[in-house]
Design a protein around this motif. Sequence first.
Motif, PDB file in Angstrom:
ATOM      1  N   VAL A 298       0.829  -1.324   0.119  1.00 44.31           N
ATOM      2  CA  VAL A 298       0.092   0.006   0.107  1.00 44.31           C
ATOM      3  C   VAL A 298       0.839   1.187   0.120  1.00 44.31           C
ATOM      4  O   VAL A 298       0.584   2.006  -0.651  1.00 44.31           O
ATOM      5  CB  VAL A 298      -1.061   0.004   1.215  1.00 44.31           C
ATOM      6  CG1 VAL A 298      -1.524   1.478   1.293  1.00 44.31           C
ATOM      7  CG2 VAL A 298      -1.813  -1.100   1.119  1.00 44.31           C
ATOM      8  N   VAL A 299       1.853   1.103   0.679  1.00 44.58           N
ATOM      9  CA  VAL A 299       2.813   2.354   0.854  1.00 44.58           C
ATOM     10  C   VAL A 299       3.573   2.592  -0.619  1.00 44.58           C
ATOM     11  O   VAL A 299       3.562   3.732  -1.110  1.00 44.58           O
ATOM     12  CB  VAL A 299       3.909   2.205   1.946  1.00 44.58           C
ATOM     13  CG1 VAL A 299       5.125   3.223   1.922  1.00 44.58           C
ATOM     14  CG2 VAL A 299       3.231   2.282   3.191  1.00 44.58           C
ATOM     15  N   VAL A 300       3.929   1.555  -1.137  1.00 45.59           N
ATOM     16  CA  VAL A 300       4.556   1.715  -2.624  1.00 45.59           C
ATOM     17  C   VAL A 300       3.505   2.192  -3.487  1.00 45.59           C
ATOM     18  O   VAL A 300       3.958   3.148  -4.359  1.00 45.59           O
ATOM     19  CB  VAL A 300       5.214   0.293  -3.055  1.00 45.59           C
ATOM     20  CG1 VAL A 300       5.505   0.352  -4.481  1.00 45.59           C
ATOM     21  CG2 VAL A 300       6.319  -0.097  -2.077  1.00 45.59           C
ATOM     22  N   VAL A 301       2.427   1.874  -3.454  1.00 44.07           N
ATOM     23  CA  VAL A 301       1.124   2.324  -4.690  1.00 44.07           C
ATOM     24  C   VAL A 301       1.144   3.645  -4.105  1.00 44.07           C
ATOM     25  O   VAL A 301       0.843   4.704  -5.018  1.00 44.07           O
ATOM     26  CB  VAL A 301      -0.033   1.342  -4.265  1.00 44.07           C
ATOM     27  CG1 VAL A 301      -1.082   2.179  -5.078  1.00 44.07           C
ATOM     28  CG2 VAL A 301       0.201   0.026  -4.823  1.00 44.07           C
ATOM     29  N   VAL A 302       0.877   4.145  -2.898  1.00 44.55           N
ATOM     30  CA  VAL A 302       0.773   5.431  -2.729  1.00 44.55           C
ATOM     31  C   VAL A 302       1.914   6.406  -3.065  1.00 44.55           C
ATOM     32  O   VAL A 302       1.833   7.501  -3.586  1.00 44.55           O
ATOM     33  CB  VAL A 302       0.611   5.772  -0.956  1.00 44.55           C
ATOM     34  CG1 VAL A 302       0.339   7.293  -0.840  1.00 44.55           C
ATOM     35  CG2 VAL A 302      -0.736   5.156  -0.723  1.00 44.55           C
ATOM     36  N   ILE A 303       3.245   5.887  -2.961  1.00 45.21           N
ATOM     37  CA  ILE A 303       4.346   6.829  -3.314  1.00 45.21           C
ATOM     38  C   ILE A 303       4.213   6.880  -4.713  1.00 45.21           C
ATOM     39  O   ILE A 303       4.437   7.892  -5.475  1.00 45.21           O
ATOM     40  CB  ILE A 303       5.571   6.205  -3.023  1.00 45.21           C
ATOM     41  CG1 ILE A 303       5.703   6.344  -1.224  1.00 45.21           C
ATOM     42  CG2 ILE A 303       6.966   6.730  -3.503  1.00 45.21           C
ATOM     43  CD1 ILE A 303       6.880   5.694  -0.615  1.00 45.21           C
ATOM     44  N   ILE A 304       3.892   5.760  -5.612  1.00 43.46           N
ATOM     45  CA  ILE A 304       3.756   5.690  -7.073  1.00 43.46           C
ATOM     46  C   ILE A 304       2.851   6.802  -7.619  1.00 43.46           C
ATOM     47  O   ILE A 304       2.830   7.612  -8.526  1.00 43.46           O
ATOM     48  CB  ILE A 304       3.516   4.599  -7.683  1.00 43.46           C
ATOM     49  CG1 ILE A 304       5.017   3.489  -7.441  1.00 43.46           C
ATOM     50  CG2 ILE A 304       3.100   4.565  -9.014  1.00 43.46           C
ATOM     51  CD1 ILE A 304       4.697   1.896  -7.661  1.00 43.46           C
ATOM     52  N   ILE A 305       1.675   6.803  -6.681  1.00 40.10           N
ATOM     53  CA  ILE A 305       0.377   7.861  -7.225  1.00 40.10           C
ATOM     54  C   ILE A 305       0.943   9.077  -7.020  1.00 40.10           C
ATOM     55  O   ILE A 305       1.018   9.929  -7.804  1.00 40.10           O
ATOM     56  CB  ILE A 305      -0.722   7.381  -6.584  1.00 40.10           C
ATOM     57  CG1 ILE A 305      -1.258   6.147  -6.917  1.00 40.10           C
ATOM     58  CG2 ILE A 305      -1.755   8.439  -6.632  1.00 40.10           C
ATOM     59  CD1 ILE A 305      -2.574   5.576  -6.349  1.00 40.10           C
ATOM     60  N   VAL A 306       1.491   9.558  -5.921  1.00 37.16           N
ATOM     61  CA  VAL A 306       2.006  10.780  -5.591  1.00 37.16           C
ATOM     62  C   VAL A 306       3.223  11.336  -6.687  1.00 37.16           C
ATOM     63  O   VAL A 306       3.063  12.506  -7.100  1.00 37.16           O
ATOM     64  CB  VAL A 306       2.471  11.023  -4.136  1.00 37.16           C
ATOM     65  CG1 VAL A 306       3.256  12.025  -4.016  1.00 37.16           C
ATOM     66  CG2 VAL A 306       1.470  10.820  -3.245  1.00 37.16           C
ATOM     67  N   THR A 307       4.039  10.299  -7.262  1.00 36.26           N
ATOM     68  CA  THR A 307       5.018  10.566  -8.023  1.00 36.26           C
ATOM     69  C   THR A 307       4.363  10.773  -9.133  1.00 36.26           C
ATOM     70  O   THR A 307       4.686  12.035 -10.025  1.00 36.26           O
ATOM     71  CB  THR A 307       5.902   9.494  -7.997  1.00 36.26           C
ATOM     72  OG1 THR A 307       6.448   9.248  -6.780  1.00 36.26           O
ATOM     73  CG2 THR A 307       7.051   9.951  -9.118  1.00 36.26           C
ATOM     74  N   LEU A 308       3.359  10.014  -9.613  1.00 39.91           N
ATOM     75  CA  LEU A 308       2.869  10.369 -11.018  1.00 39.91           C
ATOM     76  C   LEU A 308       2.095  11.868 -11.005  1.00 39.91           C
ATOM     77  O   LEU A 308       2.207  12.584 -12.208  1.00 39.91           O
ATOM     78  CB  LEU A 308       2.023   9.199 -11.652  1.00 39.91           C
ATOM     79  CG  LEU A 308       2.382   7.912 -11.629  1.00 39.91           C
ATOM     80  CD1 LEU A 308       1.309   6.914 -11.969  1.00 39.91           C
ATOM     81  CD2 LEU A 308       3.144   8.107 -13.046  1.00 39.91           C
ATOM     82  N   VAL A 309       1.502  11.988  -9.882  1.00 37.34           N
ATOM     83  CA  VAL A 309       0.684  13.290  -9.938  1.00 37.34           C
ATOM     84  C   VAL A 309       1.687  14.684  -9.981  1.00 37.34           C
ATOM     85  O   VAL A 309       1.683  15.598 -10.704  1.00 37.34           O
ATOM     86  CB  VAL A 309      -0.081  13.482  -8.676  1.00 37.34           C
ATOM     87  CG1 VAL A 309      -0.575  14.942  -8.336  1.00 37.34           C
ATOM     88  CG2 VAL A 309      -1.294  12.398  -8.664  1.00 37.34           C
ATOM     89  N   LEU A 310       2.850  14.496  -9.303  1.00 34.77           N
ATOM     90  CA  LEU A 310       3.861  15.465  -9.242  1.00 34.77           C
ATOM     91  C   LEU A 310       4.475  15.622 -10.870  1.00 34.77           C
ATOM     92  O   LEU A 310       4.773  16.641 -11.260  1.00 34.77           O
ATOM     93  CB  LEU A 310       4.914  15.185  -8.234  1.00 34.77           C
ATOM     94  CG  LEU A 310       4.553  15.480  -6.806  1.00 34.77           C
ATOM     95  CD1 LEU A 310       5.752  15.003  -5.887  1.00 34.77           C
ATOM     96  CD2 LEU A 310       4.345  16.799  -6.609  1.00 34.77           C
TER      97      LEU A 310
END
Length: 100
Positions: free
Chosen positions: A34-46
């Motif tokens: 879950v942490v990895v998925v959240v980090i990936i989503i935040v990176t994509l948004v940025l």
Amino acid sequence: MTTATTLGDAVFSLNMTRGEDFLYKSSGAIVAAVVVVVIIIVTLVLILLKMYNRRMRTRRELEPKSPKPPVPPPLDPNSNGSQQPATVTFNPADIQVETR
């Protein structure tokens, strides 16, 4: 799998099936995923925001500049131009003077 532990007056029983045992043992991996998925989503948004910002900046730089509005010339008190400076009329009757 059933375990019972006696501690003084209290009896604690723990009933775990194989599915619950598997979830308990793999909960760390689930949290990590879950942490990895959240980090990936935040990176994509940025990254998307950065691309959007770059695109809008280049669009602003490429569009023609609008001409600046003409600046009125400084007012010369000796000139008889059509534009007169605003005058303030001072009426002494508006002042209340205290007499002693």
